[in-house]
Design an enzyme around this catalytic site. Structure first.
Site, PDB file in Angstrom:
ATOM      1  N   LYS A   1      98.271 -12.895  26.497  1.00 54.56           N
ATOM      2  CA  LYS A   1      98.106 -14.198  25.843  1.00 54.56           C
ATOM      3  C   LYS A   1      98.554 -15.288  26.827  1.00 54.56           C
ATOM      4  O   LYS A   1      99.684 -15.261  27.324  1.00 54.56           O
ATOM      5  CB  LYS A   1      98.960 -14.204  24.584  1.00 54.56           C
ATOM      6  CG  LYS A   1      98.469 -15.121  23.508  1.00 54.56           C
ATOM      7  CD  LYS A   1      99.248 -14.840  22.240  1.00 54.56           C
ATOM      8  CE  LYS A   1      98.891 -15.782  21.142  1.00 54.56           C
ATOM      9  NZ  LYS A   1      99.799 -15.646  20.005  1.00 54.56           N
TER      10      LYS A   1
HETATM   11  C1  E4P Z   1      99.123 -16.520  16.810  1.00 55.37           C
HETATM   12  O1  E4P Z   1      98.560 -16.058  17.737  1.00 55.37           O
HETATM   13  C2  E4P Z   1      99.739 -17.867  16.807  1.00 55.37           C
HETATM   14  O2  E4P Z   1     100.740 -17.953  17.778  1.00 55.37           O
HETATM   15  C3  E4P Z   1     100.269 -18.125  15.418  1.00 55.37           C
HETATM   16  O3  E4P Z   1      99.236 -17.849  14.481  1.00 55.37           O
HETATM   17  C4  E4P Z   1     100.825 -19.521  15.224  1.00 55.37           C
HETATM   18  O4  E4P Z   1     101.135 -19.685  13.860  1.00 55.37           O
HETATM   19  P1  E4P Z   1     102.103 -20.861  13.309  1.00 55.37           P
HETATM   20  O5  E4P Z   1     101.411 -22.158  13.559  1.00 55.37           O
HETATM   21  O6  E4P Z   1     102.256 -20.544  11.857  1.00 55.37           O
HETATM   22  O7  E4P Z   1     103.382 -20.737  14.094  1.00 55.37           O
END
Ligand code: E4P
Length: 218
Positions: free
Chosen positions: A87
């Site tokens: 990522k």
């Molecule tokens: C996933 O890959 C993201 O980092 C995550 O969905 C972010 O979610 P949030 O905005 O609830 O922290």
């Protein structure tokens, strides 16, 4: 539509896997910090433990923000397991790294996507997934689902193979709307996935069937 669970909590991941509808996992540094894993060795062991539970892709995020270190961290993460997806944040060196990883056959998830232009760049750089954050866009009084729509349309115009991984999902209607738009994947907290189960007519109907079932003297 594929479902990923958005957590680093092993119990939650096991529970999601046991439902039989889980296709993968996404994590981020905040989710890792929440489960209290510290230190490189422990963090790598934790990613391996996640990979051993699920059969699909597991996103593990780099912390570096310069090209050389993104590559170094990403290659180390990719060594943990074939399921690891590196990522990478949507920044200039992140885009360069997406191209590098793509040319090397390492799967990537470009995160922190908040505009169609960012999603277009990530696709051109060969990202496996892009993660547009619906909830965080909604939080600033914009339309997170409109962003998903725009990205899905753009990718379909040019037949990009990058998959749209709808992230920052807060409630079941986000999932339903993403499915209607045609997002490839929704990554959600477990409680949002299980909330899809709920309907008062199901509860009322089951109560009635069970009450009548007692009269059958089975
Ligand atoms: C996933 O890959 C993201 O980092 C995550 O969905 C972010 O979610 P949030 O905005 O609830 O922290």
């Amino acid at each position: 539509m594929r479902f990923f669970v958005d957590t680093a909590d092993l119990d939650e991941i096991r529970e999601a896997q046991s439902l039989g509808v889980l296709d993968g996992v996404t994590t981020n540094p905040s989710l890792m910090a929440k489960v209290g894993v510290e230190g490189k060795d422990n963090i790598f062991r934790h990613y391996k433990a996640i990979c051993d539970i699920v059969s699909g892709d597991v996103s593990a995020e780099v912390l570096a923000t310069d090209f050389e270190n993104i590559i170094r961290e990403g290659e180390e993460l990719a060594e943990i397991d074939d399921k690891i997806v590196v990522k990478v944040p949507m920044i200039k060196d992140g885009v360069k790294a997406l191209r590098y990883f793509s040319d090397k056959g390492i799967k990537t998830n470009c995160t922190l996507i908040f505009s169609p232009g960012q999603a277009l760049l990530a696709a051109k750089a060969g990202a496996t997934y892009v993660s547009p954050f619906i909830g965080r866009v909604d939080d600033i009084s914009n339309d997170g689902l409109a962003l998903i729509h725009e990205i899905v349309d753009i990718y379909s115009n040019y037949l990009y193979t990058t998959e749209v991984l709808a992230a920052s999902i807060r409630h079941p209607m986000h999932i339903i709307e993403c499915a209607k738009i045609g997002a490839d994947v929704a990554t959600c907290p477990l409680k949002v996935i299980t909330s899809l189960l709920n309907h008062p007519l199901t509860d009322r109907g089951l109560e009635q069937f069970l009450a009548d079932g007692k009269k059958l003297n089975l």
